[in-house]
Design a protein around this motif. Structure first.
Motif, mmCIF file in Angstrom:
data_model
loop_
_atom_site.group_PDB
_atom_site.id
_atom_site.type_symbol
_atom_site.label_atom_id
_atom_site.label_comp_id
_atom_site.label_asym_id
_atom_site.label_seq_id
_atom_site.Cartn_x
_atom_site.Cartn_y
_atom_site.Cartn_z
ATOM 1 N N GLY A 255 -4.735 5.894 -0.076
ATOM 2 C CA GLY A 255 -5.741 5.822 -1.127
ATOM 3 C C GLY A 255 -5.295 6.408 -2.448
ATOM 4 O O GLY A 255 -5.839 6.060 -3.513
ATOM 5 N N GLY B 259 -9.871 2.338 4.178
ATOM 6 C CA GLY B 259 -10.028 0.921 3.895
ATOM 7 C C GLY B 259 -8.699 0.192 3.806
ATOM 8 O O GLY B 259 -8.518 -0.896 4.376
ATOM 9 N N LEU B 260 -7.733 0.785 3.108
ATOM 10 C CA LEU B 260 -6.405 0.172 2.991
ATOM 11 C C LEU B 260 -5.699 0.131 4.334
ATOM 12 O O LEU B 260 -5.007 -0.845 4.668
ATOM 13 N N GLU C 279 0.827 -1.209 0.000
ATOM 14 C CA GLU C 279 0.000 0.000 0.000
ATOM 15 C C GLU C 279 0.859 1.257 0.000
ATOM 16 O O GLU C 279 0.477 2.282 -0.569
ATOM 17 N N GLN D 299 -11.388 8.086 1.935
ATOM 18 C CA GLN D 299 -12.099 6.864 2.319
ATOM 19 C C GLN D 299 -11.364 5.627 1.823
ATOM 20 O O GLN D 299 -11.341 4.588 2.506
ATOM 21 N N ARG D 300 -10.755 5.707 0.658
ATOM 22 C CA ARG D 300 -9.953 4.575 0.191
ATOM 23 C C ARG D 300 -8.762 4.346 1.119
ATOM 24 O O ARG D 300 -8.374 3.199 1.385
ATOM 25 N N SER D 301 -8.187 5.449 1.620
ATOM 26 C CA SER D 301 -7.065 5.324 2.562
ATOM 27 C C SER D 301 -7.494 4.588 3.823
ATOM 28 O O SER D 301 -6.756 3.737 4.340
ATOM 29 N N THR E 266 -4.383 4.073 -5.262
ATOM 30 C CA THR E 266 -5.419 3.329 -5.984
ATOM 31 C C THR E 266 -6.253 4.232 -6.892
ATOM 32 O O THR E 266 -7.253 3.788 -7.443
ATOM 33 N N THR E 267 -5.856 5.497 -7.020
ATOM 34 C CA THR E 267 -6.540 6.377 -7.973
ATOM 35 C C THR E 267 -6.220 5.921 -9.397
ATOM 36 O O THR E 267 -5.048 5.755 -9.731
ATOM 37 N N HIS F 26 -9.920 9.959 -2.098
ATOM 38 C CA HIS F 26 -8.822 9.101 -1.632
ATOM 39 C C HIS F 26 -8.851 8.888 -0.131
ATOM 40 O O HIS F 26 -8.294 7.903 0.365
#
Length: 406
Positions: free
Chosen positions: A256, A277-278, A207, A273-275, A259-260, A271
């Protein structure tokens, strides 16, 4: 029986650094002889004893033989006929394989003193490749001894270990132990640079590794590259003497962005919210302690909002304080603000800038804390109100207090 001081104590003394812990090796002794001399046995995997007065650790000289993968895949042999040089040969780096006898004489069979002078991190022997933890240790030493370089042959050996899958057998506890210690070193960015250079970062923290090569908007990030930004943020956290939870939050705040989709670069909408989750996946995998995990999650989710706090109304500020749980945990909120300051100042050419958003949020929190929530609740209950309506009244009173203060 002969006793030698070894390892970090000898190294740090030669570097002129303070020596806190001293380790000792005993040559020519048996466990029975150590116990008869008043030592207390404590080692589970191999014979280690505590001195009866100083309580420092004394280990019998030993050799080791690899029997399997990972940190526990070794059989140790300790006996009176094991020499000091054999014991030193199993150590990781030459600078940690220097011994000193009771008269102050150095025993340096592998050139550790020369490597200290040349500021080089070099493996002692090919046996280095048998223990993948040593990859993490070399990276951590690079973060501590910032002027030292990793020897080319050592870096090549580390790459080979990664290619052969050795790091895949590391247990989560050891990875976190070395990672957390490296984060607390003088220049933590060097740890990640070394891990990345040998390929271990992609295996251990994919990550984080994928952040290099991901561009950001240059008007906010003069350094552009997300991985470069992360390194600047980590070193800012070290400069500001941040705690481990703050430094871990700095490490994971932008995961995050990795993963963009490339077609959306350099913007990274969503990013945060993606951060989160990761980050949660990473914390489960490495068994990260709850104090680090909790602060990191808030920072990952809210750092953009905290950066924009200078533009927000009193109502928006109070909602932000509530989401950060600042009223119940003001000390933790202070650490969250410090992580965000490191993020703001960890940018090329912006390391000396102020962070007025932090001061504004601190003023807002002090003003809101002046509201007597208990008295509001008592008055509301006397009027027959309860539950959500009381919470709304407290929220409104805090907003009014913040508006007046700002």
């Amino acid at each position: 029986m002969k006793v030698y001081m070894v390892g970090g104590a000898v190294r740090d003394r030669l570097l002129g650094l303070p020596v806190s812990d001293r380790d000792w090796v005993v040559v020519g002794a048996t466990p029975e002889a150590m116990i008869a001399s008043g030592f207390t046995p404590v080692g589970r995997d191999f014979p280690v004893f505590l001195h009866p007065q100083t309580h420092e650790e004394y280990a019998l000289a030993r050799t080791e033989r690899k029997t399997g993968h990972g940190y526990h895949g070794f059989v140790f042999h300790a006996a009176p006929d094991v020499t000091l040089e054999q014991d030193l040969q199993r150590r990781d780096l030459t600078i940690n394989a220097i011994a000193e006898d009771e008269d102050g004489r150095l025993i340096d069979p592998f050139g550790g003193v020369r490597d200290l002078q040349d500021q080089v991190l070099r493996h002692v022997s090919p046996a280095f490749a048998e223990d993948p933890v040593r990859i993490l240790r070399v990276a951590r030493f690079a973060a501590r001894f910032t002027e030292f370089s990793v020897a080319a042959e050592t870096l090549m050996l580390m790459r080979q270990m990664v290619e052969h899958g050795e790091v895949d057998h590391l247990v989560p506890e050891r990875v976190w132990q070395e990672l957390s210690r490296g984060l607390m070193e003088k220049k933590p960015s060097r740890m990640f640079e070394v891990l990345r250079e040998c390929g271990a970062l992609a295996r251990l923290l994919p990550e984080v590794d994928r952040l290099w090569g991901v561009p950001q908007r240059a008007e906010y990030h003069p350094e552009v590259d997300t991985g470069m930004h992360l390194m600047l943020v980590l070193d800012m956290a070290a400069r500001l003497k941040a705690s481990l939870p703050v430094r871990f939050a700095c490490l994971t705040h932008d995961l995050g962005k990795g993963t963009t989709p490339p077609q959306l670069w350099p913007r990274h909408i969503g990013h945060e919210q993606r951060s989160v989750g990761l980050l949660r996946q990473l914390c489960v995998r490495l068994r990260v302690p709850s104090d680090c995990r909790e602060i990191a999650e808030v920072v990952a989710r809210e750092h953009g909002n905290i950066h924009r706090a200078g533009e927000w109304t009193a109502a928006a500020l109070v909602r932000l304080l509530e989401r950060c749980d600042a009223f119940r945990k003001p000390e933790r909120f202070e650490e969250i603000l410090l992580a965000c300051e490191c993020d703001a100042r960890g940018r090329l050419g912006l390391g000396e800038q102020d962070y007025p958003q932090g001061q504004r949020l601190r003023r807002a929190l002090r003003a809101a804390q002046g509201v007597d929530a208990g008295e509001i609740a008592r008055q509301a209950q006397a009027r027959g109100l309860s539950g959500p309506r009381i919470a709304t009244l407290i929220h409104e009173a805090r907003v009014a207090a913040v508006a007046q203060a700002l």
